[in-house]
Enzyme design. Structure first.
Site, PDB file in Angstrom:
ATOM      1  N   LYS A 159       0.840  -1.190   0.000  1.00 53.46           N
ATOM      2  CA  LYS A 159       0.000   0.000   0.000  1.00 53.46           C
ATOM      3  C   LYS A 159       0.878   1.243   0.000  1.00 53.46           C
ATOM      4  O   LYS A 159       1.823   1.354   0.782  1.00 53.46           O
ATOM      5  CB  LYS A 159      -0.921   0.013   1.222  1.00 53.46           C
ATOM      6  N   GLU A 198     -19.217  -3.442  10.066  1.00 54.76           N
ATOM      7  CA  GLU A 198     -20.056  -2.583  10.890  1.00 54.76           C
ATOM      8  C   GLU A 198     -21.118  -3.384  11.630  1.00 54.76           C
ATOM      9  O   GLU A 198     -21.449  -3.083  12.784  1.00 54.76           O
ATOM     10  CB  GLU A 198     -20.706  -1.502  10.027  1.00 54.76           C
ATOM     11  N   ARG A 228     -24.677   0.349   7.060  1.00 57.16           N
ATOM     12  CA  ARG A 228     -24.346  -1.058   6.851  1.00 57.16           C
ATOM     13  C   ARG A 228     -24.690  -1.908   8.067  1.00 57.16           C
ATOM     14  O   ARG A 228     -24.870  -3.116   7.960  1.00 57.16           O
ATOM     15  CB  ARG A 228     -22.859  -1.192   6.512  1.00 57.16           C
TER      16      ARG A 228
END
Length: 661
Positions: free
Chosen positions: A282, A386, A414
């Site tokens: 990343k 979530e 969510r």
């Protein structure tokens, strides 16, 4: 840009390059993305890590027909550059410019408008299954990060796909991080796979040896390979991906283009669901990303001196389209709403050891990271899950703790069923801290937090509130932690002043509003981040001879009944102001509450908020101005409504109130 990138506008241009040219193109792409995002701001780390993967995919596939679906979509900048949007990248996340995520209304190469994690495999599986039923011959590819792969819906899709007989390539882009470090048992499992070279090397060596043995070689090869697969399951119990019915390939180095191309070509020859495990870094190419990949996740614009010259749109010979971005002076008194929350949360934790903090993969973005550093044993990151995070908070509250769940407004959607069943139905004291509530700006419609009042306010038992400034946010958090039932606090993206100290304010009382300014001509009832613009609007009206009362509503549920009785007795015009959808929002609750009062006169109510449309990306201030939710827009709306109320005759101060009329 670079000698290769200059010649590429579309994927067919990419295919004209030799394979030996592709690594150099990858470096040119990284340099271009870094240059643009340093000016425009945007998500950086994920796209920088997916450069070689994106090049390889577009080199081998034709995504005019084949389908490429990115999970979340913030890793798609290289994809945008290679699919006709190279010059438009300078408009990234700006009003009228291109989206920071994939957007199906922006390009035929974007299959979905994506902004939330975990759903790419499900949607790609649906596309591939429909193609199979219709006899359509095209390939479907889903690219999913390792953190998003931890979402329950991703596992559900993989499990389903293993039984459908559908051809689908799922690429697991494994960079160890989402926005923050990837958490959970799956992350540990992937770490084992990253280092598990014994099985792959042994299988390849034995296979090559036995294939050279005539007659018996193939049978023995098959038996020994089966034995190695048993050994593999001993080393990696369950071998989870194969157990779900998919072919597992990898891990492969996501920055080794020759290896990527070879592996992708192999995957295209396999039937069924194929999971290709690709290891990437990343933020590759971003200074400092090797030590802290989370800091490379996103970048803010970096204007130089008084103005910055930025190219816009396609370039033509001899011309350089330009736009001036003025620098914005920053007041030392303004701080991000998130920072005010983070400080208040830490202070609450110091006062009460029952206070615990939770987030769903976003400790830095929500401010929970500061609590984690102070109280590491009292903070929990549930990952991009979530649903689980909300349900887990319910359990903590049931056992006597005081959980504060910090999730962006749009992402709390969510976990909606868990908010309903595990928190509200149980009446447990969980505080939902909804950051980025309202218009968020450049991240666009997948990220605007415009529906939380509507989706929470319909369920019994919850207290909903929103602060006008930084100090009041701390007051509301303390108030919420003192309640015996569930509550929600919404606050905006961006910065806000502190306001006067808590000692100079009336204390919070359940469902009670606060009148900040008195005037006789109309009443402006504002909620949350719209209170300060409403006060400024009242000052502008005052200069035009119009006197407005300004109310800081504080609570959307319960509504201040006494306030409404007073306002309807004194004013012919009420103006409600909110940074939320008008459908089911604060203004709608004001109307409902008015009609629930005992019979009496009803004033005209004009609601200012977000209309029933999906709001595209632009700067937050730009969007608010377009919606008349800035000070000038509020003031002009008040004048227009007063004129309408008096049949468009020139307004005379006092004519709008019972006192003057």
């Amino acid at each position: 840009m670079g000698r290769h990138l200059d010649r590429i506008a579309w994927p067919e241009d990419l295919k004209k390059l030799s394979r030996e040219d592709l690594p150099e193109l990858a470096e040119e792409l990284r340099a271009y993305i870094l240059e643009v995002v340093a000016r425009t701001g945007g998500h950086l780390g994920s796209g920088m890590g997916a450069v070689e993967l994106t090049i390889a995919l577009h080199y081998l596939y034709d995504f005019r027909e084949d389908r490429l679906i990115f999970d979340v979509g913030h890793q798609a900048y290289p994809h945008k550059i290679l699919t006709g949007r190279k010059d438009a990248l300078w408009t990234l996340r700006q009003k009228g410019g291109i989206s920071g995520f994939t957007n199906r209304f922006e390009s035929p190469y974007d299959v979905y408008t994506m902004g939330h994690a975990g759903t790419a495999i499900s949607t790609a599986l649906g596309v591939a299954t429909a193609d199979m039923r219709r006899g359509r011959q095209r390939r479907v590819v889903a690219v999913v990060g390792d953190a998003a792969f931890g979402c329950g819906v991703a596992f559900e899709a993989m499990n389903h796909g293993g039984n459908l007989g559908t051809n689908l390539l799922v690429i697991l882009n494994d960079n160890h991080w989402s926005i923050s470090k990837t958490v959970g048992a799956l992350s540990s499992y992937l770490s084992k796979l990253r280092t598990g070279t014994f099985y792959r090397k042994a299988k390849k060596t034995v296979h090559q040896l036995l294939q050279s043995v005539p007659v018996l070689g193939e049978k023995v090869d098959r038996s020994l390979v089966e034995g190695l697969e048993i050994l593999q399951n001993l080393v990696f119990p369950g071998h989870i991906f194969e157990a779900l019915g998919s072919h597992y390939v990898g891990p492969v180095d996501g920055h080794d283009l020759p290896a990527l191309l070879e592996t992708l070509e192999h995957c295209r020859s396999l039937d069924g669901v194929v999971l290709l495990h690709v290891k990437t870094q990343k933020g590759k190419g971003v200074p400092g990303s090797q030590e802290r990949p989370d800091r490379a996740h996103a970048a803010k614009p970096n204007p130089k001196r008084e103005a910055e010259t930025v190219p816009q749109g396609p370039k033509t010979a001899g011309t350089e389209p330009q736009v001036l971005i003025p620098s914005r002076p920053r007041s030392s008194l303004r701080r991000a709403w998130t920072d005010w929350f983070a400080d208040a949360l830490v202070e609450a934790g110091r006062r009460d050891d029952r206070v615990v903090a939770l987030t769903a993969a976003m400790p830095a973005g929500t401010g929970v990271g500061r609590f984690m550093e102070t109280f590491p044993d009292r903070a929990y990151d549930g990952g991009i899950a979530e649903q689980h995070t909300v349900a887990f908070a319910s359990g903590l509250a049931t056992a006597g703790l005081r959980p504060v769940v910090a999730i962006y407004s749009t992402f709390l959607q969510r976990g909606y069923d868990q908010v309903f069943q595990e928190i509200l139905l149980q009446k447990v004291p969980v505080v939902l801290a909804m950051d980025r509530a309202g218009v968020v700006g450049e991240d666009g419609p997948t990220h605007h937090g415009l529906y939380d009042i509507a989706y929470l306010g319909t369920i019994p038992g919850i207290v909903l509130m929103s602060p006008r400034d930084g100090v009041e946010l701390g007051m509301m958090l303390d108030f919420a932690l003192g309640l015996e039932g569930p509550s929600g606090i919404r606050y905006a993206r961006g910065g806000v002043v502190a306001g006067e100290p808590a000692s100079a304010r009336p204390p919070l009382s359940l469902g009670r509003a606060e009148t900040l300014r008195e005037g006789a001509d109309l009443a402006i009832v504002a909620y949350g981040s719209e209170v300060l613009p409403s006060l400024e609007a009242a000052e502008r009206l005052e200069r035009r001879g119009i006197h407005a009362t300004v109310v800081n509503a504080r609570f959307a549920k319960p509504f201040d009944r006494d306030l409404l009785l007073d306002l309807r007795s004194r004013f012919d015009l009420l103006l409600s102001v909110e940074d939320h959808s008008l459908r089911g929002g604060f203004g709608a609750k004001l109307l409902e509450s008015l009609h629930e009062l005992p019979p009496g006169r009803l004033p005209r109510v004009k609601r200012l908020g977000v209309p029933d449309v999906f709001v595209e990306h632009a700067g937050r201030d730009e969007i608010l101005a377009d919606l008349s939710l800035d000070a000038e827009g509020i003031a002009l709306t008040a004048i227009e409504e007063l004129e309408l109320l008096h049949e468009r005759r020139p307004f005379v101060s006092g004519a709008g109130s019972k006192k003057g009329g």
